[in-house]
Scaffold this motif. Structure first.
Motif, mmCIF file in Angstrom:
data_model
loop_
_atom_site.group_PDB
_atom_site.id
_atom_site.type_symbol
_atom_site.label_atom_id
_atom_site.label_comp_id
_atom_site.label_asym_id
_atom_site.label_seq_id
_atom_site.Cartn_x
_atom_site.Cartn_y
_atom_site.Cartn_z
ATOM 1 N N SER A 24 0.705 -1.181 0.080
ATOM 2 C CA SER A 24 -0.042 -0.038 -0.012
ATOM 3 C C SER A 24 0.892 1.271 -0.087
ATOM 4 C CB SER A 24 -0.902 0.020 1.192
ATOM 5 O OG SER A 24 -0.017 0.200 2.440
ATOM 6 N N ARG A 25 0.331 2.336 -0.229
ATOM 7 C CA ARG A 25 1.116 3.645 -0.225
ATOM 8 C C ARG A 25 1.712 3.954 1.078
ATOM 9 N NH1 ARG A 25 -2.708 7.398 -4.024
ATOM 10 N NH2 ARG A 25 -1.959 6.638 -6.025
ATOM 11 N N GLU A 26 0.913 3.501 2.265
ATOM 12 C CA GLU A 26 1.341 3.614 3.383
ATOM 13 C C GLU A 26 2.410 2.839 3.800
ATOM 14 O OE1 GLU A 26 -2.761 5.051 3.164
ATOM 15 O OE2 GLU A 26 -1.945 3.168 2.700
ATOM 16 N N MET A 27 2.457 1.555 3.342
ATOM 17 C CA MET A 27 3.656 0.784 3.568
ATOM 18 C C MET A 27 4.738 1.177 2.876
ATOM 19 S SD MET A 27 1.819 -2.835 3.147
ATOM 20 C CE MET A 27 3.373 -4.145 2.832
ATOM 21 N N ILE A 28 4.764 1.819 1.771
ATOM 22 C CA ILE A 28 5.928 2.423 1.066
ATOM 23 C C ILE A 28 6.378 3.499 1.614
ATOM 24 C CG2 ILE A 28 6.499 3.479 -1.209
ATOM 25 C CD1 ILE A 28 4.265 1.604 -2.501
ATOM 26 N N ALA A 29 5.341 4.463 2.333
ATOM 27 C CA ALA A 29 5.949 5.588 3.040
ATOM 28 C C ALA A 29 6.736 5.304 4.211
ATOM 29 C CB ALA A 29 4.642 6.546 3.299
#
Length: 249
Positions: A24-29
């Motif tokens: 997810s974008r949260e994991m990447i961030a």
């Protein structure tokens, strides 16, 4: 000319339409923030973030197309840390502003590289949420629109300035811990200069720091002391602004 869909805000694009996306974008961030916190912002790269996630670099490009996209996700994740949880924003505007300011400072101290590195980041949903929360905090303050803007500007300037000082102090402390001989030389030079009598105000200040004063808070150089000093300064700033607004300034 048709607009290239690969350009522009990442927030204007839907997340990958992969049936079962691995990330997810949260994991990447979160992975990018971990690298920046431990190795510095310059160490953040698509390759290193992909490696931290256990993925191939080309796989990451399915989620994040450019370094600007990656920075935008990092910025939005930091803004999420600033947000006060739902239902926890105080009703009194001064208390609410104090809480928000403290959360901004705490987030930036956790990510000391962010003050300089995030200046040109694409604003995302959490940046808008943070602004909305601030406006909600002062919504019942009876301040004019111009006064609300002045308040936001002054508080942000104070918070960011305090963060720069806090981070700088920590770096100096780390440097001094690694080179005690240099610290001794600095002390010796300072004492020599003070003994000349050319710096009476500085000498008086240093004496006061080492002399107990029942009417003054104790001088502490640890993280708790620095944070307490931050809140004393913030309270004084809000006192001044409140008096100015009440007087019609």
């Amino acid at each position: 000319m048709a607009r290239n869909p690969d350009n522009g805000l990442i927030w204007a694009r839907a997340e990958p339409s992969i049936r079962k996306p691995r990330f997810s974008r949260e994991m990447i961030a979160a992975a990018a923030l971990e690298i920046a916190d431990t190795e510095g912002f310059d160490a953040v790269s698509m390759r290193d973030v992909a490696s931290a996630l256990g993925a191939a670099t080309m796989t990451l490009y399915n989620y994040v197309r450019t370094k600007d996209d990656l920075v935008a996700l990092m910025h939005d994740a930091i803004m999420a840390e600033i947000l006060v949880p739902a239902g926890e924003l105080p009703a009194a505007w001064r208390d609410a502003v104090t809480l928000i300011a403290g959360r901004i400072r705490a987030a930036l101290v956790r990510h000391p590289w962010a003050v300089g590195a995030m200046q040109e980041a694409q604003p995302g949903p959490n940046a808008i949420r943070a602004l909305e929360q601030y406006l909600a905090a002062v919504g019942d303050s009876r301040l004019t629109r111009a006064q609300k803007f002045d308040l936001l500007t002054a508080v942000n300037a104070y918070v960011f300035g305090n963060v720069l000082i806090t981070v700088g102090t920590r770096k100096r402390a780390e440097s001094e811990a690694g080179d005690p001989d240099l610290v001794e030389q600095v002390f010796a030079l300072t004492n020599t200069l003070l003994e000349t009598g050319e710096f009476p105000h500085t000498a008086e200040l240093l004496i006061q720091r080492t002399t107990p004063d029942d009417n003054a808070p104790p001088v502490r150089d640890d993280d708790q002391g620095v944070e307490e000093q931050f809140h004393r300064g913030l309270a004084a700033l809000l006192d001044g602004l409140s008096a100015r607004f009440a007087a019609g300034g």
